[in-house]
Write a protein that holds these residues in place. Sequence first.
Motif, mmCIF file in Angstrom:
data_model
loop_
_atom_site.group_PDB
_atom_site.id
_atom_site.type_symbol
_atom_site.label_atom_id
_atom_site.label_comp_id
_atom_site.label_asym_id
_atom_site.label_seq_id
_atom_site.Cartn_x
_atom_site.Cartn_y
_atom_site.Cartn_z
ATOM 1 N N ILE A 70 0.670 -1.012 0.150
ATOM 2 C CA ILE A 70 0.040 -0.037 0.086
ATOM 3 C C ILE A 70 1.009 1.264 -0.010
ATOM 4 O O ILE A 70 0.444 2.178 -0.170
ATOM 5 N N ASN A 71 1.946 0.943 0.266
ATOM 6 C CA ASN A 71 2.889 2.270 0.493
ATOM 7 C C ASN A 71 4.375 2.017 -0.210
ATOM 8 O O ASN A 71 5.298 1.714 0.566
ATOM 9 N N PRO A 72 4.201 1.726 -1.307
ATOM 10 C CA PRO A 72 5.523 1.374 -2.319
ATOM 11 C C PRO A 72 6.601 2.056 -2.160
ATOM 12 O O PRO A 72 6.704 3.331 -2.157
ATOM 13 N N GLN A 73 7.830 1.226 -1.836
ATOM 14 C CA GLN A 73 9.169 2.016 -1.827
ATOM 15 C C GLN A 73 9.900 1.891 -3.038
ATOM 16 O O GLN A 73 11.125 2.186 -3.302
ATOM 17 N N ALA A 74 9.378 1.296 -4.100
ATOM 18 C CA ALA A 74 9.987 1.141 -5.403
ATOM 19 C C ALA A 74 8.974 1.174 -6.497
ATOM 20 O O ALA A 74 7.868 0.840 -6.313
ATOM 21 N N PRO A 75 9.323 1.196 -7.648
ATOM 22 C CA PRO A 75 8.111 0.918 -8.764
ATOM 23 C C PRO A 75 7.638 -0.448 -8.749
ATOM 24 O O PRO A 75 6.528 -0.671 -9.070
ATOM 25 N N VAL A 76 8.271 -1.412 -8.313
ATOM 26 C CA VAL A 76 8.018 -2.819 -7.892
ATOM 27 C C VAL A 76 7.952 -2.956 -6.363
ATOM 28 O O VAL A 76 9.062 -2.811 -5.696
ATOM 29 N N HIS A 77 6.707 -3.251 -5.652
ATOM 30 C CA HIS A 77 7.066 -3.465 -4.362
ATOM 31 C C HIS A 77 5.825 -4.333 -4.015
ATOM 32 O O HIS A 77 4.528 -3.861 -3.527
ATOM 33 N N PHE A 78 6.148 -5.617 -3.959
ATOM 34 C CA PHE A 78 4.855 -6.601 -3.592
ATOM 35 C C PHE A 78 5.167 -7.403 -2.199
ATOM 36 O O PHE A 78 6.517 -7.238 -1.804
ATOM 37 N N LEU A 79 4.143 -7.918 -1.937
ATOM 38 C CA LEU A 79 4.440 -8.513 -0.621
ATOM 39 C C LEU A 79 3.864 -10.058 -0.750
ATOM 40 O O LEU A 79 2.823 -10.302 -1.457
ATOM 41 N N ILE A 80 4.754 -11.179 -0.492
ATOM 42 C CA ILE A 80 4.494 -12.370 -0.865
ATOM 43 C C ILE A 80 4.171 -13.038 0.580
ATOM 44 O O ILE A 80 5.209 -13.077 1.361
ATOM 45 N N ILE A 81 2.939 -13.618 0.644
ATOM 46 C CA ILE A 81 2.716 -14.096 1.925
ATOM 47 C C ILE A 81 2.149 -15.553 1.815
ATOM 48 O O ILE A 81 1.202 -15.789 0.876
ATOM 49 N N PRO A 82 2.501 -16.299 2.890
ATOM 50 C CA PRO A 82 1.979 -17.520 2.854
ATOM 51 C C PRO A 82 0.413 -17.824 3.308
ATOM 52 O O PRO A 82 0.012 -16.667 4.039
ATOM 53 N N ARG A 83 -0.281 -18.595 2.675
ATOM 54 C CA ARG A 83 -1.780 -18.590 2.982
ATOM 55 C C ARG A 83 -1.902 -18.846 4.402
ATOM 56 O O ARG A 83 -3.075 -18.395 5.231
ATOM 57 N N GLU A 84 -1.209 -19.827 5.101
ATOM 58 C CA GLU A 84 -0.933 -20.235 6.449
ATOM 59 C C GLU A 84 -0.553 -19.253 7.305
ATOM 60 O O GLU A 84 0.636 -18.477 6.987
ATOM 61 N N HIS A 85 -1.019 -18.863 8.558
ATOM 62 C CA HIS A 85 -0.599 -17.919 9.306
ATOM 63 C C HIS A 85 0.492 -18.254 10.078
ATOM 64 O O HIS A 85 0.502 -19.252 10.785
ATOM 65 N N ILE A 86 1.743 -17.451 9.612
ATOM 66 C CA ILE A 86 3.192 -17.726 10.547
ATOM 67 C C ILE A 86 3.393 -16.317 10.868
ATOM 68 O O ILE A 86 3.222 -15.375 10.062
ATOM 69 N N VAL A 87 3.589 -16.017 12.115
ATOM 70 C CA VAL A 87 3.863 -14.911 12.862
ATOM 71 C C VAL A 87 4.952 -13.923 12.148
ATOM 72 O O VAL A 87 4.752 -12.818 11.813
ATOM 73 N N GLY A 88 6.151 -14.716 11.641
ATOM 74 C CA GLY A 88 7.266 -14.115 11.311
ATOM 75 C C GLY A 88 8.327 -15.169 11.110
ATOM 76 O O GLY A 88 8.284 -16.125 11.618
ATOM 77 N N LEU A 89 9.584 -14.586 10.684
ATOM 78 C CA LEU A 89 10.739 -15.368 10.300
ATOM 79 C C LEU A 89 11.283 -15.957 11.831
ATOM 80 O O LEU A 89 11.407 -17.303 11.785
ATOM 81 N N LYS A 90 11.228 -15.311 12.743
ATOM 82 C CA LYS A 90 11.866 -15.791 13.838
ATOM 83 C C LYS A 90 10.922 -16.886 14.628
ATOM 84 O O LYS A 90 11.260 -17.518 15.600
ATOM 85 N N GLU A 91 9.688 -16.863 14.467
ATOM 86 C CA GLU A 91 9.012 -17.726 14.832
ATOM 87 C C GLU A 91 8.536 -18.918 14.042
ATOM 88 O O GLU A 91 7.877 -19.955 14.363
ATOM 89 N N ALA A 92 9.089 -18.844 12.709
ATOM 90 C CA ALA A 92 9.035 -20.158 11.860
ATOM 91 C C ALA A 92 9.798 -21.321 12.533
ATOM 92 O O ALA A 92 10.753 -21.113 13.162
ATOM 93 N N THR A 93 9.459 -22.449 12.268
ATOM 94 C CA THR A 93 10.033 -23.624 12.608
ATOM 95 C C THR A 93 10.232 -24.446 11.268
ATOM 96 O O THR A 93 9.988 -24.042 10.114
ATOM 97 N N ALA A 94 10.774 -25.763 11.600
ATOM 98 C CA ALA A 94 11.297 -26.565 10.529
ATOM 99 C C ALA A 94 10.138 -27.029 9.531
ATOM 100 O O ALA A 94 10.420 -27.035 8.266
ATOM 101 N N LYS A 95 9.012 -27.086 9.888
ATOM 102 C CA LYS A 95 7.589 -27.389 9.187
ATOM 103 C C LYS A 95 7.740 -26.154 8.233
ATOM 104 O O LYS A 95 6.798 -26.680 7.290
ATOM 105 N N ASP A 96 8.178 -25.202 8.550
ATOM 106 C CA ASP A 96 7.895 -24.066 7.510
ATOM 107 C C ASP A 96 8.939 -23.834 6.301
ATOM 108 O O ASP A 96 8.945 -22.833 5.722
ATOM 109 N N ALA A 97 9.950 -24.866 6.540
ATOM 110 C CA ALA A 97 10.906 -24.665 5.438
ATOM 111 C C ALA A 97 10.601 -24.499 4.155
ATOM 112 O O ALA A 97 11.062 -23.755 3.454
ATOM 113 N N GLU A 98 9.668 -25.508 3.633
ATOM 114 C CA GLU A 98 9.406 -25.505 2.370
ATOM 115 C C GLU A 98 8.676 -24.115 1.873
ATOM 116 O O GLU A 98 8.998 -23.558 0.680
ATOM 117 N N ILE A 99 7.665 -23.785 2.754
ATOM 118 C CA ILE A 99 6.992 -22.403 2.222
ATOM 119 C C ILE A 99 7.996 -21.277 2.221
ATOM 120 O O ILE A 99 7.746 -20.336 1.277
#
Length: 113
Positions: free
Chosen positions: A31-60
């Motif tokens: 919504i507030n792009p910092q460059a001509p291309v600024h996309f957000l890629i999000i998993p459909r499954e709710h994961i809080v953030g990278l530091k909360e990710a676990t081994a089961k999230d490796a593939e996504i």
Amino acid sequence: MADCLFSKLIVGEIPSKKIYEDEKVFVFQDINPQAPVHFLIIPREHIVGLKEATAKDAEILGYCQLVAAKLGREYKIEEGYRTVYNVGPKSGQSVFHLHLHLIGGRDMKWPPG
Ligand code: 5GP
């Protein structure tokens, strides 16, 4: 996740400019792009953030990066783009549903601010 902004965006409860979607991820324009291309890629499954990710999230986690590379090709920004996870409050992370920024289409400086 009832109170998660990005989960509401995935189901269309909150509008967004969709760029791409498949069974694993949803991609939309920041919504507030910092460059001509600024996309957000999000998993459909709710994961809080990278530091909360676990081994089961490796593939996504890997899959999000490959979607970024595919969009980098499609949007012709392969001369230079960044994929970024902001992790934790000091990084500027403001939404707590894992999201990979794809930023490109302009010259960029290093180190980032
Ligand atoms: P963070 O700072 O957590 O790494 O990134 C969150 C990103 O989400 C920011 O770049 C911000 O502009 C974007 N954002 C926040 N709320 C919305 C929204 O309602 N719609 C869209 N499309 N982007 C949003």
